[in-house]
Design a protein around this motif. Structure first.
Motif, PDB file in Angstrom:
ATOM      1  N   SER A   1      39.681  35.488  44.266  1.00 29.08           N
ATOM      2  CA  SER A   1      39.383  36.488  43.256  1.00 29.08           C
ATOM      3  C   SER A   1      40.165  37.736  43.663  1.00 29.08           C
ATOM      4  CB  SER A   1      37.874  36.754  43.277  1.00 29.08           C
ATOM      5  OG  SER A   1      37.615  37.906  42.556  1.00 29.08           O
TER       6      SER A   1
ATOM      7  N   ALA B   1      42.273  48.483  35.192  1.00 30.31           N
ATOM      8  CA  ALA B   1      41.567  47.850  36.325  1.00 30.31           C
ATOM      9  C   ALA B   1      40.878  46.571  35.869  1.00 30.31           C
ATOM     10  CB  ALA B   1      40.537  48.819  36.881  1.00 30.31           C
ATOM     11  N   ASN B   2      40.919  45.563  36.714  1.00 25.81           N
ATOM     12  CA  ASN B   2      40.358  44.287  36.304  1.00 25.81           C
ATOM     13  C   ASN B   2      40.204  43.381  37.525  1.00 25.81           C
ATOM     14  OD1 ASN B   2      39.419  42.238  34.685  1.00 25.81           O
ATOM     15  ND2 ASN B   2      41.053  42.467  33.162  1.00 25.81           N
ATOM     16  N   GLU B   3      39.789  42.174  37.262  1.00 23.18           N
ATOM     17  CA  GLU B   3      39.647  41.185  38.320  1.00 23.18           C
ATOM     18  C   GLU B   3      40.024  39.833  37.722  1.00 23.18           C
ATOM     19  OE1 GLU B   3      35.890  41.489  40.237  1.00 23.18           O
ATOM     20  OE2 GLU B   3      36.165  39.650  41.385  1.00 23.18           O
TER      21      GLU B   3
ATOM     22  N   ALA C   1      41.069  41.752  42.761  1.00 19.07           N
ATOM     23  CA  ALA C   1      40.622  42.917  41.985  1.00 19.07           C
ATOM     24  C   ALA C   1      41.615  44.056  42.166  1.00 19.07           C
ATOM     25  CB  ALA C   1      39.242  43.351  42.467  1.00 19.07           C
ATOM     26  N   TRP C   2      41.910  44.749  41.092  1.00 18.96           N
ATOM     27  CA  TRP C   2      42.821  45.881  41.198  1.00 18.96           C
ATOM     28  C   TRP C   2      42.276  47.109  40.471  1.00 18.96           C
ATOM     29  CZ3 TRP C   2      43.841  41.642  38.090  1.00 18.96           C
ATOM     30  CH2 TRP C   2      44.118  41.858  36.746  1.00 18.96           C
ATOM     31  N   SER C   3      42.795  48.288  40.901  1.00 15.04           N
ATOM     32  CA  SER C   3      42.387  49.540  40.271  1.00 15.04           C
ATOM     33  C   SER C   3      43.541  50.049  39.422  1.00 15.04           C
ATOM     34  CB  SER C   3      42.002  50.561  41.342  1.00 15.04           C
ATOM     35  OG  SER C   3      43.079  50.720  42.245  1.00 15.04           O
TER      36      SER C   3
END
Ligand code: FAD
Length: 411
Positions: A208, A216-218, A210-212
Protein backbone atom coordinates in the motif's frame (compact mmCIF):
# COMPACT_ATOMS: atom_id res chain seq x y z
CA UNK A 1 4.57 6.58 -11.18
CA UNK A 2 4.60 9.04 -8.32
CA UNK A 3 6.89 12.08 -8.51
CA UNK A 4 7.31 14.48 -5.60
CA UNK A 5 8.22 17.60 -7.58
CA UNK A 6 6.08 19.51 -10.04
CA UNK A 7 7.68 17.90 -13.10
CA UNK A 8 9.28 14.58 -13.96
CA UNK A 9 12.98 14.31 -14.81
CA UNK A 10 14.76 14.85 -11.50
CA UNK A 11 18.27 16.18 -12.20
CA UNK A 12 17.52 16.27 -15.93
CA UNK A 13 15.89 19.42 -17.28
CA UNK A 14 16.45 21.92 -20.08
CA UNK A 15 15.20 25.48 -20.25
CA UNK A 16 15.28 28.10 -22.95
CA UNK A 17 16.18 31.55 -21.58
CA UNK A 18 17.03 34.69 -23.57
CA UNK A 19 18.02 32.68 -26.64
CA UNK A 20 20.24 30.27 -24.66
CA UNK A 21 19.38 26.62 -24.11
CA UNK A 22 20.59 25.72 -20.62
CA UNK A 23 20.72 22.38 -18.83
CA UNK A 24 20.01 22.19 -15.12
CA UNK A 25 22.18 19.10 -14.63
CA UNK A 26 23.59 16.64 -17.16
CA UNK A 27 24.59 18.04 -20.56
CA UNK A 28 25.33 14.96 -22.63
CA UNK A 29 25.24 11.20 -22.29
CA UNK A 30 27.39 8.30 -23.37
CA UNK A 31 24.83 5.92 -24.76
CA UNK A 32 25.56 2.21 -24.92
CA UNK A 33 22.29 1.22 -26.54
CA UNK A 34 19.83 2.11 -23.75
CA UNK A 35 19.00 5.81 -24.00
CA UNK A 36 18.70 6.36 -27.76
CA UNK A 37 16.14 3.52 -28.16
CA UNK A 38 14.31 4.69 -25.00
CA UNK A 39 14.11 8.19 -26.50
CA UNK A 40 13.06 6.87 -29.91
CA UNK A 41 10.19 4.95 -28.26
CA UNK A 42 8.60 8.28 -27.26
CA UNK A 43 9.70 10.41 -30.23
CA UNK A 44 12.89 11.99 -28.79
CA UNK A 45 15.67 12.12 -31.37
CA UNK A 46 19.21 11.35 -30.23
CA UNK A 47 21.70 13.88 -31.65
CA UNK A 48 25.40 12.99 -31.52
CA UNK A 49 27.68 15.73 -30.17
CA UNK A 50 29.88 17.41 -32.77
CA UNK A 51 33.35 15.93 -33.35
CA UNK A 52 34.89 18.89 -31.54
CA UNK A 53 33.77 17.24 -28.23
CA UNK A 54 36.82 14.99 -28.58
CA UNK A 55 39.03 18.00 -27.77
CA UNK A 56 39.31 18.00 -23.97
CA UNK A 57 41.52 20.06 -21.70
CA UNK A 58 42.99 19.84 -18.25
CA UNK A 59 43.80 22.92 -16.18
CA UNK A 60 46.75 22.55 -13.82
CA UNK A 61 49.55 24.69 -12.47
CA UNK A 62 47.71 27.77 -13.75
CA UNK A 63 47.64 26.65 -17.39
CA UNK A 64 45.24 24.98 -19.80
CA UNK A 65 46.69 21.85 -21.43
CA UNK A 66 45.29 19.58 -24.10
CA UNK A 67 44.21 16.37 -22.37
CA UNK A 68 46.49 14.28 -24.59
CA UNK A 69 49.00 11.96 -22.94
CA UNK A 70 51.97 13.64 -24.60
CA UNK A 71 50.97 17.20 -23.70
CA UNK A 72 50.23 16.22 -20.10
CA UNK A 73 53.44 14.25 -19.67
CA UNK A 74 55.68 16.94 -21.08
CA UNK A 75 54.16 19.79 -19.13
CA UNK A 76 52.81 18.42 -15.87
CA UNK A 77 54.82 15.35 -14.90
CA UNK A 78 58.52 15.22 -14.05
CA UNK A 79 60.83 12.91 -16.06
CA UNK A 80 60.99 10.51 -13.09
CA UNK A 81 57.18 10.53 -12.81
CA UNK A 82 56.92 9.87 -16.56
CA UNK A 83 59.28 6.89 -16.34
CA UNK A 84 57.26 5.41 -13.50
CA UNK A 85 54.05 5.92 -15.45
CA UNK A 86 55.45 4.22 -18.55
CA UNK A 87 56.64 1.30 -16.43
CA UNK A 88 53.04 0.48 -15.47
CA UNK A 89 52.88 -2.82 -17.42
CA UNK A 90 56.17 -3.95 -15.85
CA UNK A 91 55.68 -2.96 -12.24
CA UNK A 92 54.06 -5.86 -10.44
CA UNK A 93 51.05 -4.06 -9.02
CA UNK A 94 50.04 -5.78 -5.80
CA UNK A 95 46.25 -5.92 -5.80
CA UNK A 96 44.92 -5.41 -2.27
CA UNK A 97 42.11 -7.62 -1.00
CA UNK A 98 40.29 -4.71 0.68
CA UNK A 99 38.12 -2.19 -1.17
CA UNK A 100 40.65 0.22 -2.72
CA UNK A 101 40.20 3.97 -3.12
CA UNK A 102 40.41 5.56 -6.57
CA UNK A 103 43.49 7.47 -5.48
CA UNK A 104 45.37 4.43 -4.15
CA UNK A 105 44.42 2.48 -7.27
CA UNK A 106 45.77 5.18 -9.62
CA UNK A 107 48.95 5.63 -7.57
CA UNK A 108 49.50 1.85 -7.52
CA UNK A 109 49.28 1.76 -11.32
CA UNK A 110 50.77 5.07 -12.45
CA UNK A 111 53.07 6.10 -9.59
CA UNK A 112 52.58 8.85 -7.03
CA UNK A 113 52.82 11.82 -9.37
CA UNK A 114 50.79 10.76 -12.43
CA UNK A 115 48.47 8.65 -10.26
CA UNK A 116 47.42 11.56 -8.03
CA UNK A 117 46.76 13.71 -11.12
CA UNK A 118 44.76 11.00 -12.91
CA UNK A 119 42.68 10.23 -9.82
CA UNK A 120 41.79 13.89 -9.34
CA UNK A 121 40.81 14.33 -13.00
CA UNK A 122 38.64 11.17 -13.11
CA UNK A 123 37.01 12.07 -9.81
CA UNK A 124 36.31 15.77 -10.54
CA UNK A 125 34.95 15.05 -13.99
CA UNK A 126 32.32 12.54 -12.92
CA UNK A 127 31.76 12.68 -9.15
CA UNK A 128 32.84 16.18 -8.03
CA UNK A 129 34.10 14.17 -5.09
CA UNK A 130 37.15 13.20 -3.08
CA UNK A 131 39.26 10.59 -4.87
CA UNK A 132 40.68 9.20 -1.62
CA UNK A 133 37.15 8.28 -0.42
CA UNK A 134 35.70 6.76 -3.61
CA UNK A 135 35.75 2.98 -4.06
CA UNK A 136 37.34 2.21 -7.43
CA UNK A 137 35.37 -1.03 -7.71
CA UNK A 138 32.01 0.73 -7.28
CA UNK A 139 32.78 4.10 -8.88
CA UNK A 140 34.92 2.96 -11.84
CA UNK A 141 34.02 -0.70 -12.36
CA UNK A 142 35.50 -0.84 -15.88
CA UNK A 143 38.94 0.18 -14.60
CA UNK A 144 38.69 -2.30 -11.73
CA UNK A 145 37.73 -5.05 -14.19
CA UNK A 146 40.76 -4.28 -16.41
CA UNK A 147 42.97 -4.48 -13.33
CA UNK A 148 41.48 -7.81 -12.29
CA UNK A 149 41.76 -9.35 -15.76
CA UNK A 150 45.09 -7.95 -17.00
CA UNK A 151 46.92 -6.50 -13.97
CA UNK A 152 48.14 -3.65 -16.20
CA UNK A 153 45.59 -1.03 -17.29
CA UNK A 154 47.65 -0.23 -20.40
CA UNK A 155 47.75 -3.89 -21.44
CA UNK A 156 44.07 -4.34 -20.61
CA UNK A 157 43.05 -1.27 -22.61
CA UNK A 158 45.01 -2.53 -25.63
CA UNK A 159 43.58 -6.04 -25.32
CA UNK A 160 40.03 -4.67 -25.10
CA UNK A 161 40.36 -2.28 -28.04
CA UNK A 162 37.39 -2.71 -30.36
CA UNK A 163 35.76 -5.30 -28.06
CA UNK A 164 33.38 -2.99 -26.23
CA UNK A 165 30.08 -2.35 -27.98
CA UNK A 166 29.67 1.00 -29.73
CA UNK A 167 28.94 4.02 -27.56
CA UNK A 168 27.47 7.29 -28.82
CA UNK A 169 28.08 10.61 -27.07
CA UNK A 170 25.37 13.21 -27.46
CA UNK A 171 22.02 14.53 -26.33
CA UNK A 172 18.45 14.76 -27.59
CA UNK A 173 17.05 17.35 -29.94
CA UNK A 174 16.09 20.33 -27.76
CA UNK A 175 18.34 19.17 -24.89
CA UNK A 176 18.27 16.27 -22.44
CA UNK A 177 15.02 17.62 -20.97
CA UNK A 178 13.27 16.47 -24.16
CA UNK A 179 13.81 12.86 -23.07
CA UNK A 180 12.17 13.24 -19.64
CA UNK A 181 9.42 15.53 -21.00
CA UNK A 182 8.38 13.08 -23.72
CA UNK A 183 8.68 10.05 -21.40
CA UNK A 184 6.39 11.86 -18.93
CA UNK A 185 3.93 12.71 -21.71
CA UNK A 186 3.86 9.07 -22.84
CA UNK A 187 2.93 7.98 -19.30
CA UNK A 188 -0.13 10.20 -19.37
CA UNK A 189 -2.28 9.70 -16.28
CA UNK A 190 -0.03 6.91 -15.01
CA UNK A 191 2.30 9.69 -13.85
CA UNK A 192 1.21 11.79 -10.89
CA UNK A 193 3.43 14.83 -10.26
CA UNK A 194 3.44 16.77 -7.00
CA UNK A 195 2.95 13.43 -5.24
CA UNK A 196 5.49 12.88 -2.47
CA UNK A 197 5.36 9.28 -1.27
CA UNK A 198 5.27 9.35 2.54
CA UNK A 199 4.65 5.73 3.43
CA UNK A 200 4.86 2.25 1.97
CA UNK A 201 3.28 -0.62 3.88
CA UNK A 202 3.59 -4.34 3.04
CA UNK A 203 0.07 -5.76 2.77
CA UNK A 204 -1.51 -8.98 1.39
CA UNK A 205 1.59 -10.05 -0.63
CA UNK A 206 1.72 -6.56 -2.14
CA UNK A 207 2.00 -2.97 -1.05
CA UNK A 208 0.00 0.00 0.00
CA UNK A 209 1.54 3.31 -1.08
CA UNK A 210 0.41 6.65 0.36
CA UNK A 211 1.40 10.08 -0.85
CA UNK A 212 0.79 13.70 0.13
CA UNK A 213 0.31 16.76 -2.06
CA UNK A 214 -2.58 18.32 -3.93
CA UNK A 215 -3.94 14.94 -5.08
CA UNK A 216 -3.02 13.01 -1.89
CA UNK A 217 -4.13 9.42 -2.07
CA UNK A 218 -3.28 5.81 -1.40
CA UNK A 219 -3.06 2.87 -3.84
CA UNK A 220 -2.54 -0.86 -3.61
CA UNK A 221 0.14 -2.31 -5.83
CA UNK A 222 1.84 -5.69 -6.47
CA UNK A 223 5.39 -4.34 -6.60
CA UNK A 224 7.45 -1.20 -6.01
CA UNK A 225 10.50 0.23 -7.75
CA UNK A 226 12.04 2.82 -5.44
CA UNK A 227 13.73 5.08 -8.02
CA UNK A 228 14.76 7.71 -5.48
CA UNK A 229 18.07 8.82 -3.94
CA UNK A 230 19.40 6.61 -1.11
CA UNK A 231 18.32 8.95 1.70
CA UNK A 232 14.72 9.05 0.37
CA UNK A 233 14.75 5.23 0.06
CA UNK A 234 16.07 4.97 3.61
CA UNK A 235 13.27 7.17 4.96
CA UNK A 236 10.56 5.20 3.13
CA UNK A 237 11.90 1.85 4.36
CA UNK A 238 12.26 2.88 8.02
CA UNK A 239 9.16 1.01 9.19
CA UNK A 240 8.92 -1.87 6.69
CA UNK A 241 12.60 -2.83 6.50
CA UNK A 242 14.58 -1.20 9.33
CA UNK A 243 17.80 -3.08 8.45
CA UNK A 244 17.70 -1.90 4.81
CA UNK A 245 16.79 1.61 5.95
CA UNK A 246 19.75 1.74 8.30
CA UNK A 247 22.14 0.46 5.62
CA UNK A 248 20.94 3.13 3.17
CA UNK A 249 21.12 6.02 5.66
CA UNK A 250 23.78 8.72 5.52
CA UNK A 251 25.35 7.93 2.13
CA UNK A 252 27.49 10.81 0.90
CA UNK A 253 26.43 13.08 -2.00
CA UNK A 254 28.20 16.06 -3.56
CA UNK A 255 26.51 19.39 -4.10
CA UNK A 256 27.37 21.37 -7.21
CA UNK A 257 26.50 24.75 -8.68
CA UNK A 258 26.18 25.28 -12.41
CA UNK A 259 26.89 28.83 -13.53
CA UNK A 260 25.78 29.24 -17.14
CA UNK A 261 27.59 32.17 -18.73
CA UNK A 262 26.64 33.60 -22.14
CA UNK A 263 29.19 35.85 -23.84
CA UNK A 264 29.61 37.62 -27.16
CA UNK A 265 32.29 35.92 -29.23
CA UNK A 266 34.25 39.19 -29.34
CA UNK A 267 34.54 39.03 -25.52
CA UNK A 268 36.87 36.06 -25.94
CA UNK A 269 40.49 35.96 -27.04
CA UNK A 270 39.52 32.87 -29.07
CA UNK A 271 36.16 31.18 -29.64
CA UNK A 272 35.85 27.98 -27.58
CA UNK A 273 36.48 24.69 -29.36
CA UNK A 274 36.11 21.42 -27.51
CA UNK A 275 34.17 19.71 -24.75
CA UNK A 276 35.69 21.72 -21.94
CA UNK A 277 38.27 21.88 -19.17
CA UNK A 278 38.69 19.85 -15.97
CA UNK A 279 40.50 21.35 -13.01
CA UNK A 280 43.31 18.99 -11.98
CA UNK A 281 44.42 21.18 -9.06
CA UNK A 282 43.04 24.30 -7.40
CA UNK A 283 44.46 26.78 -9.92
CA UNK A 284 41.31 27.00 -12.08
CA UNK A 285 39.12 27.93 -9.09
CA UNK A 286 36.35 25.65 -10.42
CA UNK A 287 35.66 21.94 -10.81
CA UNK A 288 35.58 22.42 -14.54
CA UNK A 289 34.07 24.33 -17.43
CA UNK A 290 31.87 22.88 -20.18
CA UNK A 291 32.09 24.60 -23.57
CA UNK A 292 28.36 23.99 -24.02
CA UNK A 293 27.78 25.81 -27.33
CA UNK A 294 30.95 24.41 -28.90
CA UNK A 295 29.84 20.79 -29.10
CA UNK A 296 26.06 20.99 -28.69
CA UNK A 297 23.93 22.64 -31.38
CA UNK A 298 21.51 25.50 -30.71
CA UNK A 299 22.86 26.48 -27.29
CA UNK A 300 23.58 30.19 -27.88
CA UNK A 301 22.33 32.93 -30.22
CA UNK A 302 24.44 33.62 -33.33
CA UNK A 303 27.65 35.47 -32.46
CA UNK A 304 27.54 34.25 -28.85
CA UNK A 305 28.93 31.34 -26.85
CA UNK A 306 27.57 29.52 -23.81
CA UNK A 307 29.83 28.13 -21.08
CA UNK A 308 28.80 26.17 -18.00
CA UNK A 309 31.12 26.59 -15.05
CA UNK A 310 30.87 23.84 -12.40
CA UNK A 311 31.59 24.94 -8.83
CA UNK A 312 31.41 23.30 -5.41
CA UNK A 313 31.76 19.54 -5.03
CA UNK A 314 33.34 17.71 -2.09
CA UNK A 315 36.25 20.17 -1.91
CA UNK A 316 34.12 23.32 -1.68
CA UNK A 317 30.69 22.21 -0.40
CA UNK A 318 29.94 25.64 1.08
CA UNK A 319 29.69 27.18 -2.42
CA UNK A 320 26.25 25.67 -2.98
CA UNK A 321 24.85 28.29 -0.56
CA UNK A 322 27.09 31.21 -1.67
CA UNK A 323 25.40 34.42 -2.88
CA UNK A 324 24.81 34.63 -6.62
CA UNK A 325 27.15 37.60 -7.31
CA UNK A 326 30.02 35.68 -5.67
CA UNK A 327 29.33 32.59 -7.78
CA UNK A 328 29.17 34.62 -10.98
CA UNK A 329 32.42 36.43 -10.14
CA UNK A 330 34.14 33.07 -9.46
CA UNK A 331 32.82 31.68 -12.75
CA UNK A 332 34.03 34.77 -14.67
CA UNK A 333 37.48 34.42 -13.19
CA UNK A 334 37.64 30.73 -14.15
CA UNK A 335 36.61 31.67 -17.70
CA UNK A 336 39.28 34.37 -17.83
CA UNK A 337 41.87 31.75 -16.89
CA UNK A 338 40.81 28.89 -19.14
CA UNK A 339 38.89 30.43 -22.04
CA UNK A 340 40.35 33.92 -22.46
CA UNK A 341 37.23 35.85 -21.40
CA UNK A 342 38.15 39.53 -21.43
CA UNK A 343 34.78 41.29 -21.21
CA UNK A 344 31.64 41.01 -19.11
CA UNK A 345 29.12 38.27 -19.91
CA UNK A 346 25.76 39.19 -21.41
CA UNK A 347 23.86 36.34 -19.76
CA UNK A 348 24.18 34.37 -16.52
CA UNK A 349 22.01 31.73 -14.89
CA UNK A 350 22.89 30.03 -11.60
CA UNK A 351 21.51 26.58 -10.79
CA UNK A 352 22.16 24.98 -7.40
CA UNK A 353 22.08 21.20 -7.22
CA UNK A 354 22.14 20.15 -3.58
CA UNK A 355 23.23 16.61 -2.62
CA UNK A 356 23.10 15.86 -6.31
CA UNK A 357 25.89 13.41 -7.16
CA UNK A 358 26.00 10.18 -5.14
CA UNK A 359 29.46 9.26 -3.86
CA UNK A 360 30.30 5.58 -4.08
CA UNK A 361 32.59 5.62 -1.07
CA UNK A 362 34.62 2.67 0.25
CA UNK A 363 32.32 -0.23 1.09
CA UNK A 364 29.58 0.83 -1.36
CA UNK A 365 29.22 -2.58 -3.03
CA UNK A 366 28.91 -4.35 0.33
CA UNK A 367 26.31 -1.88 1.60
CA UNK A 368 24.29 -2.25 -1.58
CA UNK A 369 24.33 -6.03 -1.30
CA UNK A 370 23.25 -5.82 2.35
CA UNK A 371 20.36 -3.47 1.45
CA UNK A 372 19.20 -5.75 -1.40
CA UNK A 373 19.34 -8.79 0.92
CA UNK A 374 17.36 -6.99 3.60
CA UNK A 375 14.58 -6.41 1.04
CA UNK A 376 14.34 -10.05 -0.07
CA UNK A 377 11.75 -11.16 2.49
CA UNK A 378 9.34 -8.36 1.53
CA UNK A 379 6.77 -8.33 -1.28
CA UNK A 380 8.46 -7.43 -4.62
CA UNK A 381 10.52 -4.25 -4.22
CA UNK A 382 13.71 -3.05 -5.91
CA UNK A 383 16.02 -0.03 -5.78
CA UNK A 384 16.88 1.96 -8.91
CA UNK A 385 18.63 5.21 -9.80
CA UNK A 386 21.98 6.91 -9.54
CA UNK A 387 22.57 6.13 -5.87
CA UNK A 388 23.10 2.46 -6.56
CA UNK A 389 24.54 1.04 -9.81
CA UNK A 390 26.28 3.94 -11.58
CA UNK A 391 25.76 7.70 -11.56
CA UNK A 392 25.38 8.50 -15.25
CA UNK A 393 22.01 8.99 -16.92
CA UNK A 394 22.57 5.79 -18.92
CA UNK A 395 23.41 3.82 -15.75
CA UNK A 396 20.34 5.23 -13.98
CA UNK A 397 18.10 4.25 -16.92
CA UNK A 398 19.61 0.76 -17.10
CA UNK A 399 19.13 0.30 -13.34
CA UNK A 400 15.45 1.18 -13.81
CA UNK A 401 15.12 -1.53 -16.43
CA UNK A 402 16.87 -4.06 -14.19
CA UNK A 403 14.67 -3.18 -11.21
CA UNK A 404 11.52 -3.53 -13.33
CA UNK A 405 12.71 -6.93 -14.61
CA UNK A 406 13.50 -8.04 -11.07
CA UNK A 407 10.11 -7.18 -9.55
CA UNK A 408 8.28 -8.55 -12.60
CA UNK A 409 10.11 -11.86 -12.23
CA UNK A 410 9.10 -12.31 -8.58
CA UNK A 411 5.60 -10.80 -8.77
C1 FAD B 1 25.27 18.90 -12.21
C2 FAD B 1 25.18 17.51 -12.71
C3 FAD B 1 25.75 17.17 -13.94
C4 FAD B 1 25.66 15.88 -14.43
N1 FAD B 1 26.18 15.61 -15.66
C5 FAD B 1 25.97 14.40 -16.22
C6 FAD B 1 26.31 14.16 -17.57
O1 FAD B 1 26.79 15.07 -18.28
N2 FAD B 1 26.08 12.92 -18.09
C7 FAD B 1 25.50 11.93 -17.36
O2 FAD B 1 25.28 10.83 -17.88
N3 FAD B 1 25.15 12.13 -16.05
C8 FAD B 1 25.36 13.34 -15.48
N4 FAD B 1 24.95 13.58 -14.19
C9 FAD B 1 24.35 12.48 -13.41
C10 FAD B 1 22.88 12.24 -13.76
O3 FAD B 1 22.27 13.39 -14.20
C11 FAD B 1 22.11 11.77 -12.55
O4 FAD B 1 22.83 10.84 -11.81
C12 FAD B 1 20.77 11.13 -12.96
O5 FAD B 1 20.05 12.03 -13.79
C13 FAD B 1 20.00 10.79 -11.71
O6 FAD B 1 18.78 10.18 -12.06
P1 FAD B 1 17.90 9.48 -10.94
O7 FAD B 1 16.58 9.20 -11.58
O8 FAD B 1 18.64 8.37 -10.33
O9 FAD B 1 17.74 10.55 -9.75
P2 FAD B 1 17.04 11.95 -9.74
O10 FAD B 1 17.20 12.67 -11.01
O11 FAD B 1 17.50 12.60 -8.48
O12 FAD B 1 15.48 11.60 -9.58
C14 FAD B 1 14.93 11.16 -8.37
C15 FAD B 1 13.48 11.63 -8.35
O13 FAD B 1 12.85 11.10 -7.21
C16 FAD B 1 11.94 12.06 -6.73
N5 FAD B 1 11.64 11.72 -5.33
C17 FAD B 1 12.49 11.72 -4.27
N6 FAD B 1 11.82 11.36 -3.15
C18 FAD B 1 10.54 11.10 -3.52
C19 FAD B 1 9.36 10.67 -2.81
N7 FAD B 1 9.37 10.41 -1.48
N8 FAD B 1 8.20 10.52 -3.51
C20 FAD B 1 8.17 10.75 -4.86
N9 FAD B 1 9.24 11.17 -5.56
C21 FAD B 1 10.41 11.33 -4.90
C22 FAD B 1 12.68 13.37 -6.90
O14 FAD B 1 11.80 14.47 -6.88
C23 FAD B 1 13.34 13.16 -8.26
O15 FAD B 1 12.55 13.62 -9.32
C24 FAD B 1 25.02 14.88 -13.67
C25 FAD B 1 24.45 15.19 -12.43
C26 FAD B 1 24.52 16.49 -11.96
C27 FAD B 1 23.87 16.81 -10.64
Amino acid sequence: MLEASARAGGKIGTESVAGYLVEQGPHAVLDRGVLAPLGASVGATFVPASATARRRFVFAKGRRQAASPLALLSSLISPAGTLRLLAEPLVAAHRPTHDESLRDFCVRHFGAEAGALAARVFCSGVYAGDESLLSVRAAFPRMAALDAAHRSLFVGALANRGREGPAAFGTFEGGLGTLSRLLAAALGEQLVVGAKVDAIVARDHGWSVAWSGRRANEVKTDAIVLAVPSDAASALLANVAPAASETLAGWESSSVVLVHVGVRLDALVQPPRGFGVIGADDSLGALGVIFSSSFLAGRAPTGHALFTVMLGGARAPELVEAPEPELIATAREALRRCAGLVRAPVFTRVIRQRRAIPQYTLGHAGRLLAADRALESLPPIALAGASFHGVSVGDAARSGEMAAEKVAAIS
